[in-house]
Design an enzyme around this catalytic site. Structure first.
Site, PDB file in Angstrom:
ATOM      1  N   LYS A 111       0.848  -1.305   0.214  1.00 14.47           N
ATOM      2  CA  LYS A 111       0.167   0.128   0.198  1.00 14.47           C
ATOM      3  C   LYS A 111       0.651   1.230   0.076  1.00 14.47           C
ATOM      4  CE  LYS A 111      -4.330  -1.878   1.510  1.00 14.47           C
ATOM      5  NZ  LYS A 111      -5.468  -2.247   2.446  1.00 14.47           N
ATOM      6  N   LYS A 168      -4.894  -9.123  -7.432  1.00 13.02           N
ATOM      7  CA  LYS A 168      -6.058  -9.230  -6.355  1.00 13.02           C
ATOM      8  C   LYS A 168      -7.445  -8.068  -6.659  1.00 13.02           C
ATOM      9  CE  LYS A 168      -5.854  -7.564  -2.013  1.00 13.02           C
ATOM     10  NZ  LYS A 168      -5.254  -7.659  -0.831  1.00 13.02           N
ATOM     11  N   LYS A 213     -10.984  -2.756  -3.758  1.00 17.41           N
ATOM     12  CA  LYS A 213     -11.663  -1.687  -3.746  1.00 17.41           C
ATOM     13  C   LYS A 213     -10.586  -0.615  -4.204  1.00 17.41           C
ATOM     14  CE  LYS A 213     -12.437  -2.535   0.554  1.00 17.41           C
ATOM     15  NZ  LYS A 213     -13.293  -2.887   1.720  1.00 17.41           N
TER      16      LYS A 213
END
Ligand code: TYM
Length: 337
Positions: free
Chosen positions: A114, A197, A200
């Site tokens: 991230k 993956k 969102k």
């Protein structure tokens, strides 16, 4: 007889997607009759990445709760609540910030993914996020944590934290939780790229992600455009080697019909993707359609939802308070009068 206690949660960032449903919620529904359940909407976690529009965060918090209920979580059985309504999570997380070692956090692959190359501009919250997640779980002495594959490392960290606290203070306060990663779709991949993956925060094509709020037409269009390969579906699971997109769609089909990958491979052996996508679309619409309609109903009049969440928060606060008090005592904080 309860087999133990479950705690799990989902971040209210963006819309719920098929990965959240198959990797987490569908398994919660199946487990709720055998376990004492706590399911939260983890809003404190939602602000660790990009700033979310405040009104949007309020809306998505309700929407995630609506998704739980619409999928079959029974508020009369399970405790449903919003994380920020139970301050003990954040209070215990502070203690855990002082228990977890930097070296442990440095190994967290989700932080690396991230934060990417911009570690210096990532929030401190994103870095200590796993400590808060450990607090979410350990404050309820949860024995089992049903999640998708991607959360396994965080649950291992929660175990390390529990163990270190118990060891350092010579107590037996925290229970070591077990991850429960089950079903055929523990890692649902993007419909556009079988190596990525479904997420969102994908940011890429909207066609990559099936949302729980998608209409039947949206679902059909996305599956029609889903990346495939030129070969018919294989005769055996081994035939999926090197065919990530085919494997992903078959795993989704298996999870939606509560079967194993081997069972659906046997059913679809030799099919072309056209035929298979038609079947998968019917199945996905059949499962998600009623959920979607119930979510819309709950969102149209949030009073019912808010009342369920208020009741859940009261129960969660009551459950969490004694352990937090005991942790404070154990650490030696002067008791407040
Ligand atoms: P989150 O909000 O990213 O995802 C919620 C749940 O959905 C699962 N999931 C998937 N499963 C299969 N395939 C996918 N593509 C996919 N994407 C998401 C996740 O594994 C998860 O089970 N840190 C957590 C939230 C959290 C939590 C907790 C979970 C906070 N505290 C305590 C369990 C216990 C997260 O970001 O999940």
């Amino acid at each position: 007889m309860s087999r133990g206690r479950i705690l799990s949660g989902i971040k209210p960032t963006g819309n719920l997607h098929l990965g959240n449903y198959l990797g987490a919620i569908r398994n919660w529904v199946a487990m709720q009759k055998d376990y004492e359940c706590f399911f939260c909407v983890v809003d404190l976690h939602a602000i660790t990445a990009d700033r979310i529009e405040p009104a949007e965060l309020t809306r998505t918090t309700r929407e995630v709760a609506a998704g739980y209920i619409a999928s079959g979580i029974d508020p009369a059985r399970a405790t449903l609540f919003v994380q920020s309504h139970v301050p003990a999570h954040a209070e215990l997380a502070w203690i855990f910030n002082c228990v977890a070692r930097l070296g442990w956090l440095n190994r967290m692959t989700q932080f690396k993914d991230k934060a990417g190359k911009n570690r210096d501009t990532a929030s401190a919250g994103l870095y200590v996020y796993p400590n808060l997640m450990a607090a979410d779980i350990l404050i309820y002495k949860a024995t089992h944590v049903p999640v998708g594959e991607d959360q396994k490392q965080h649950i291992e960290l929660a175990r390390d934290i529990a163990q270190k606290f118990n060891h350092d203070y010579g107590v037996d306060l925290f229970v070591l939780p077990e991850p429960v990663i089950q079903g055929a779709a523990t890692r649902v991949m993007s419909l556009r790229d079988g190596a990525k993956k479904m997420s969102k925060s994908d940011g890429g094509s909207d066609y990559a992600v099936i949302y729980m709020t998608d209409s039947a037409d949206d679902i059909a269009a996305k599956l029609r455009k889903a990346t495939t390969d030129p070969h018919p579906l294989p005769e055996s699971v081994a035939g999926l080697e090197g065919r990530a997109e085919a494997a992903n769609l078959l795993n989704i089909y298996a999870a939606l019909t509560d079967r194993t990958l081997a069972e659906v491979v046997a059913e679809t052996a030799g099919w072309g993707f056209g035929q298979f996508k038609t079947r998968l679309t019917e199945t996905a619409v059949g499962v998600l359609g009623p959920i979607n309609a119930e979510m819309a109903r709950l969102m149209a009049d949030p009073a019912e939802l808010d009342a369920i969440l208020a009741k859940g928060a009261a129960k969660a606060r009551e459950t969490a308070a004694p352990l937090l008090a005991e942790v404070y005592r154990t650490v030696g904080f002067l008791p407040a009068r």
